[in-house]
Design an enzyme around this catalytic site. Sequence first.
Site, PDB file in Angstrom:
ATOM      1  N   PRO A 109       0.818  -1.218   0.000  1.00 47.43           N
ATOM      2  CA  PRO A 109       0.000   0.000   0.000  1.00 47.43           C
ATOM      3  C   PRO A 109       0.849   1.265   0.000  1.00 47.43           C
ATOM      4  O   PRO A 109       0.351   2.348  -0.297  1.00 47.43           O
ATOM      5  CB  PRO A 109      -0.803  -0.082   1.309  1.00 47.43           C
ATOM      6  CG  PRO A 109      -0.580  -1.434   1.873  1.00 47.43           C
ATOM      7  CD  PRO A 109       0.606  -2.041   1.205  1.00 47.43           C
ATOM      8  N   ARG A 113      -2.784  -8.353 -20.619  1.00 48.68           N
ATOM      9  CA  ARG A 113      -3.703  -8.024 -21.712  1.00 48.68           C
ATOM     10  C   ARG A 113      -3.109  -6.985 -22.666  1.00 48.68           C
ATOM     11  O   ARG A 113      -3.612  -6.783 -23.768  1.00 48.68           O
ATOM     12  CB  ARG A 113      -5.074  -7.577 -21.176  1.00 48.68           C
ATOM     13  CG  ARG A 113      -5.053  -6.312 -20.367  1.00 48.68           C
ATOM     14  CD  ARG A 113      -6.303  -6.195 -19.524  1.00 48.68           C
ATOM     15  NE  ARG A 113      -7.524  -6.288 -20.313  1.00 48.68           N
ATOM     16  CZ  ARG A 113      -8.015  -5.310 -21.053  1.00 48.68           C
ATOM     17  NH1 ARG A 113      -7.391  -4.148 -21.108  1.00 48.68           N
ATOM     18  NH2 ARG A 113      -9.122  -5.466 -21.736  1.00 48.68           N
TER      19      ARG A 113
HETATM   20  N1  SAM Z   1       0.890  -2.780   7.583  1.00 50.80           N
HETATM   21  C1  SAM Z   1       0.759  -2.537   6.174  1.00 50.80           C
HETATM   22  C2  SAM Z   1       0.359  -1.099   5.936  1.00 50.80           C
HETATM   23  O1  SAM Z   1      -0.431  -0.582   6.693  1.00 50.80           O
HETATM   24  O2  SAM Z   1       0.806  -0.510   4.926  1.00 50.80           O
HETATM   25  C3  SAM Z   1      -0.314  -3.422   5.550  1.00 50.80           C
HETATM   26  C4  SAM Z   1       0.084  -4.822   5.426  1.00 50.80           C
HETATM   27  S1  SAM Z   1      -1.119  -5.766   4.550  1.00 50.80           S
HETATM   28  C5  SAM Z   1      -2.139  -6.350   5.832  1.00 50.80           C
HETATM   29  C6  SAM Z   1      -0.230  -7.195   4.069  1.00 50.80           C
HETATM   30  C7  SAM Z   1       0.321  -7.183   2.654  1.00 50.80           C
HETATM   31  O3  SAM Z   1      -0.737  -7.045   1.728  1.00 50.80           O
HETATM   32  C8  SAM Z   1       1.280  -6.079   2.309  1.00 50.80           C
HETATM   33  O4  SAM Z   1       2.594  -6.380   2.714  1.00 50.80           O
HETATM   34  C9  SAM Z   1       1.157  -5.998   0.808  1.00 50.80           C
HETATM   35  O5  SAM Z   1       1.983  -6.972   0.175  1.00 50.80           O
HETATM   36  C10 SAM Z   1      -0.284  -6.389   0.566  1.00 50.80           C
HETATM   37  N2  SAM Z   1      -1.199  -5.265   0.294  1.00 50.80           N
HETATM   38  C11 SAM Z   1      -2.235  -4.865   1.080  1.00 50.80           C
HETATM   39  N3  SAM Z   1      -2.883  -3.829   0.541  1.00 50.80           N
HETATM   40  C12 SAM Z   1      -2.272  -3.553  -0.629  1.00 50.80           C
HETATM   41  C13 SAM Z   1      -2.488  -2.581  -1.645  1.00 50.80           C
HETATM   42  N4  SAM Z   1      -3.437  -1.660  -1.556  1.00 50.80           N
HETATM   43  N5  SAM Z   1      -1.667  -2.597  -2.732  1.00 50.80           N
HETATM   44  C14 SAM Z   1      -0.680  -3.499  -2.823  1.00 50.80           C
HETATM   45  N6  SAM Z   1      -0.423  -4.443  -1.888  1.00 50.80           N
HETATM   46  C15 SAM Z   1      -1.192  -4.477  -0.802  1.00 50.80           C
END
Ligand code: SAM
Length: 228
Positions: free
Chosen positions: A89, A154
Site C-alpha cells: 500500500p 492483456r
Molecule cells: N501494515 C501494512 C500497511 O499498513 O501498509 C499493511 C500490510 S497488509 C495487511 C499485508 C500485505 O498485503 C502487504 O505487505 C502488501 O503486500 C499487501 N497489500 C495490502 N494492501 C495492498 C495494496 N493496496 N496494494 C498493494 N499491496 C497491498
Amino acid sequence: MRIDVLTLFPEMFTPVLGSSILKRAAEAKRVEYHLTDIRQYTTNKHGKVDDRPFGGGPGMVMNCQPLWDAVMATESEDTRQATRILLTPQGEPLTQKRAENLAQQERLLLIAGHYEGIDQRVIDRLEPLEISIGDYVLSGGELPAMVLIDSVVRLIPGVLGHDESAIHDSFSPGAERLLDHPHYTRPQEWDGRGVPDVLTSGDHAAVETWRREQREKLTQQRRPDLLE
Ligand code: SAM
C-alpha cells in the site's frame, strides 16, 4: 514474458491464471507464469517465515532470510533480468501507463507480502519497484499481484484479438487517457429504452464524434483530475 510470483499462498493463483485471457496468453506462449512458495526457502526448522515486530505492536513481520533466498533462487532459474516489484500500500499507485511500461519488459518478479508486512532490510537490499493497487489495505499481496498481472498481460502484443483491442479502453492512449464511452448492443430496444440514434445511423464520423464527446463529458463529471 516470464512472470515470477513469490508468495506464501501460491494456491490462490491457480484459478485466476488458469482462466480467460490470462490462460489463453499462456497457452499462446506470450507469457509464462512461475509460482514460488516463499515458505519452501525458510531455514527455520519449524517452517516459520515471520516473527514478532521489534518495538512491539500487533501482527507479525515476514523475515528477511526466506524471502531473500527465494528471490535469489528464482532469479537464477532464467538468464533474463527481472524487474522486481513489491506489492505494498506504500507503493506508487498502479496506472494504465505503468501497466503499458511493464508490458514491454521481458521478465517481472512480483513479491506478495502478508501479515503486517516485510522486514525493511530485505526490501532495502532488493530495491524493488513498489506498487500499490489503491488506498486501502488487503490481507496480502496476492490479489494485488493478480490485478497487476491482468492489467499487464492483456497489453502484451498478440494477447488480445482485434475485437478485444485495449486501445480504446479508459486511460489508454487511443482514448486520449479519458474514461471510456458508454456501450450498447442488441436488442435495439430493451425495457422501453432505445439506443442513441447516432449509433445506428451508419455515419462512422458522427459515431466517433459522439463517442469522443461522451468520453470528455464522463471524465469531466467523474474524474476531472484526469483532464488536468
Ligand atoms: N501494515 C501494512 C500497511 O499498513 O501498509 C499493511 C500490510 S497488509 C495487511 C499485508 C500485505 O498485503 C502487504 O505487505 C502488501 O503486500 C499487501 N497489500 C495490502 N494492501 C495492498 C495494496 N493496496 N496494494 C498493494 N499491496 C497491498
